[in-house]
Design an enzyme around this catalytic site. Structure first.
Site, mmCIF file in Angstrom:
data_model
loop_
_atom_site.group_PDB
_atom_site.id
_atom_site.type_symbol
_atom_site.label_atom_id
_atom_site.label_comp_id
_atom_site.label_asym_id
_atom_site.label_seq_id
_atom_site.Cartn_x
_atom_site.Cartn_y
_atom_site.Cartn_z
ATOM 1 N N TYR A 144 0.859 -1.181 0.000
ATOM 2 C CA TYR A 144 0.000 0.000 0.000
ATOM 3 C C TYR A 144 0.894 1.229 0.000
ATOM 4 C CZ TYR A 144 -3.426 3.444 1.679
ATOM 5 O OH TYR A 144 -4.247 4.543 1.820
ATOM 6 N N ASP A 239 9.322 2.703 -0.405
ATOM 7 C CA ASP A 239 8.298 3.361 0.398
ATOM 8 C C ASP A 239 8.533 2.945 1.847
ATOM 9 O OD1 ASP A 239 6.155 4.312 1.740
ATOM 10 O OD2 ASP A 239 4.629 3.476 0.407
ATOM 11 N N LYS A 267 4.635 8.822 9.140
ATOM 12 C CA LYS A 267 4.463 8.203 10.459
ATOM 13 C C LYS A 267 5.499 8.706 11.485
ATOM 14 C CE LYS A 267 2.194 4.261 8.280
ATOM 15 N NZ LYS A 267 0.781 4.267 8.600
#
Ligand code: PLP
Length: 429
Positions: A144, A239, A267
Site C-alpha cells: 500500500y 516506500d 508516520k
C-alpha cells in the site's frame, strides 16, 4: 466491558462521516463489530470514551514508537506552538529536520517535507516520471502506498503489464500505466523488465510489506530489484512510510543494505503529527520546483509544530540501545504468542522485522501475499475480539502489521501473552 458511549458516538458519526470514520480501516469492517472511540493515550495504553483501557499494538498505525504522549514530544509541540502555528515562510526547524533525515538516511541527499505518506509517494512517482521521461510504474501485490490514483490498481487478468483500477474514480487510462508484480517473486520481476523495462519510470515497494500483514523480503530480493532498475534505467523507490525509523534507525534500506534512488517517509518522522517526506539522490531532488521544473508544493509543508514533534521523536529513537531493546521485546512477544498458540493447539505463526510484526493463523512461515491471504481470517477476527475483551488492541484487520513501542515493557508484554493464552483457548472452545 462498557461500550455505550462509543456506540452512541459511532451511531452519530455514521450519519456525518462516510462509514462513521475519517479513514476506512478504523471502522472495524473487516473484523466486524463497532470501533471504540479513544479519548486519551499514554505509554502503551489507549483509553476509550467508556473508560476502558487497552494495551495498544497499533500505535496510531506506526508513529508512536516511543509510546503514546511521550513527554519530550509533548513539550516540543507545546513549546513550539507558543511561537505560532504556521508561518508560510521557511522556518529553522525545517532545516534541522532536513539535516537530521539526510544524516540518518544516507541515500537521501536532499529531502522535501509534505503532510502525509500519500503525498510523499505521489510526489515521488511524479518526480520519477518527470526525471526519466517514462510513464509506467511497477508496484507489488499487497503493498500500500496511500490512496493516490496510480496506486489503487491491481494486475489485470490479461496482459501482465496493464493494471486495472481497484476503486471507482481511478481512470483506466492511468491504471494501465501501473504494473503489479507478486512480492518476493524473482522470476516475475525479471520477466516484466524483459518485456517493458525500457518504459518503466520506477519500481515502488514496501521493502518489508506491512500492509498485507508483515512479510519480509526473501534473501536477495531487494538487490534483484535494485539490479533490474539499474540495468533498465528505472528508479527504485523504497516506500519507507512504515519501515522508516521503525525496523532500524536507518530504515529497511539499512537493514538490507540497499540504496534506493528515492525514499518516502511518514508516520514516525511526524511524531504523531501529519507529516510525510520524500528524498533521495540530489540530482533527482534538484528537479523539484523551485530548483527544477517538476511541480510539488504544500501550504502547511514543513509546519513548525509538526517539525518539532518529529524532531523530538527522532531524538528519542537515537538513544543508545533503543532499537536493540525494542527488537528484543518484540521477539519475546512473538515467541510468547507462538508458544501460547501451540499450547492451545491453534495453527499460528509470526513474522517480525525489528518492532514490526505479523500474526498469521496458519502453521506455515508466510513469505508471499498469496500465503498471507490464505490464512484463516475468521480465526483472526475471533482472536481480535477475544484479545479486545482481554484489554489488548491489535490492528483491526488480518492484513495489517502490528507495532511495539518503547513503552511496551516486560510487564505489558507478559500481560499481552496472558491475554493471548485465554484468547487462543477461547478459539478452540
Ligand atoms: N505508504 C505506506 C507503506 C503506508 O503504510 C501508508 C499508510 O499506512 C502510506 C504510504 C500512506 O500514508 P498516509 O496514510 O500518511 O497517507
Amino acid at each position: 466491558m462498557k461500550t455505550e458511549r462509543s456506540h452512541d458516538l459511532f451511531t452519530r458519526a455514521q450519519n456525518l462521516m462516510p462509514g462513521g470514520v475519517n479513514s476506512p480501516v478504523r471502522a472495524f469492517k473487516s473484523v466486524g463489530g463497532e470501533p471504540f472511540f479513544v479519548e486519551r493515550a499514554d505509554g502503551a495504553y489507549l483509553f476509550d470514551a467508556d473508560g476502558n483501557r487497552y494495551i495498544d499494538y497499533v500505535g496510531s498505525w506506526g508513529p508512536m514508537i516511543a509510546g503514546h504522549n511521550h513527554p519530550k514530544v509533548l513539550e516540543a509541540v507545546i513549546g513550539t506552538a507558543r511561537n505560532g502555528l504556521s508561518f508560510g515562510t521557511p522556518n529553522p526547524l525545517e532545516v534541522t529536520m532536513a539535516e537530521t533525515i539526510t544524516r540518518l538516511i544516507p541515500s537521501c541527499e536532499m529531502v522535501r517535507m509534505v503532510n502525509s505518506g500519500t503525498e510523499a509517494t505521489l510526489s515521488a512517482i511524479r518526480l520519477a516520471r518527470g526525471a526519466t521521461g517514462r510513464n509506467r510504474i511497477v508496484k507489488f501485490e499487497g503493498c500500500y502506498h496511500g490512496h493516490g490514483d496510480s496506486f489503487l490498481v491491481k494486475a489485470g487478468s490479461g496482459m501482465l503489464t496493464l493494471g486495472v483500477p481497484t476503486s471507482p474514480g481511478v481512470p483506466a487510462g492511468l491504471s494501465e500505466l501501473t504494473a503489479t508484480l507478486s512480492y518476493n517473486d524473482f522470476e516475475g520481476a525479471t520477466r516484466l523488465f524483459d518485456e517493458i523495462g525500457g518504459e518503466v519510470a520506477a519500481v515502488i515497494i514496501e521493502p518489508v510489506v506491512g500492509n498485507a500483514n508483515c512479510i519480509p523480503p526473501r534473501a536477495g530480493y531487494l538487490q534483484h530489484l535494485r539490479d533490474l532498475c539499474t540495468q533498465h534505467g528505472a528508479l527504485l523507490i523504497f516506500d519507507e512510510v512504515m519501515t522508516g525509523f521503525r525496523v532500524a534507525l536507518g530504515g529497511a534500506q539499512a537493514v538490507y543494505g540497499i540504496t534506493p534512488d528515492l525514499s518516502t517517509f511518514g508516520k514516525i518522522i511526524g511524531g504523531g503529527m501529519p507529516v510525510g517526506a520524500y528524498g533521495g539522490r540530489a540530482d533527482l531532488m534538484r528537479q523539484i520546483a523551485p530548483s527544477g521544473p517538476i511541480y510539488q508544493a504544500g501550504t502547511l509543508s514543513g509546519n513548525p509544530v509538526a517539525m518539532a514533534a518529529g524532531l523530538a521523536m527522532l531524538e528519542l529513537i537515537q538513544a543508545p540501545g533503543f532499537y536493540e531493546t525494542l527488537d528484543a521485546r518484540t521477539a519475546t512477544l512473538c515467541a510468547g504468542l507462538e508458544a501460547a498458540a501451540q499450547d492451545a493447539g491453534v495453527p499460528f505463526s509470526t513474522n517480525r522485522v525489528g518492532s514490526m510484526f505479523g500474526l498469521f493463523f496458519t502453521a506455515e512461515k508466510v513469505e508471499t501475499y498469496a500465503q498471507a491471504t490464505a490464512g484463516d481470517t475468521a480465526a483472526f477476527n475471533r482472536f481480535f475480539h477475544a484479545m479486545l475483551e482481554h484489554g489488548v488492541y491489535l490492528a483491526p484487520s488480518a492484513f495489517e502489521a502490528g507495532f511495539l513501542s518503547m513503552a511496551h515493557d516486560d510487564a505489558v508484554i507478559a500481560a499481552t501473552i496472558e491475554a493471548a493464552k485465554g484468547s487462543f483457548a477461547e478459539l478452540r472452545a
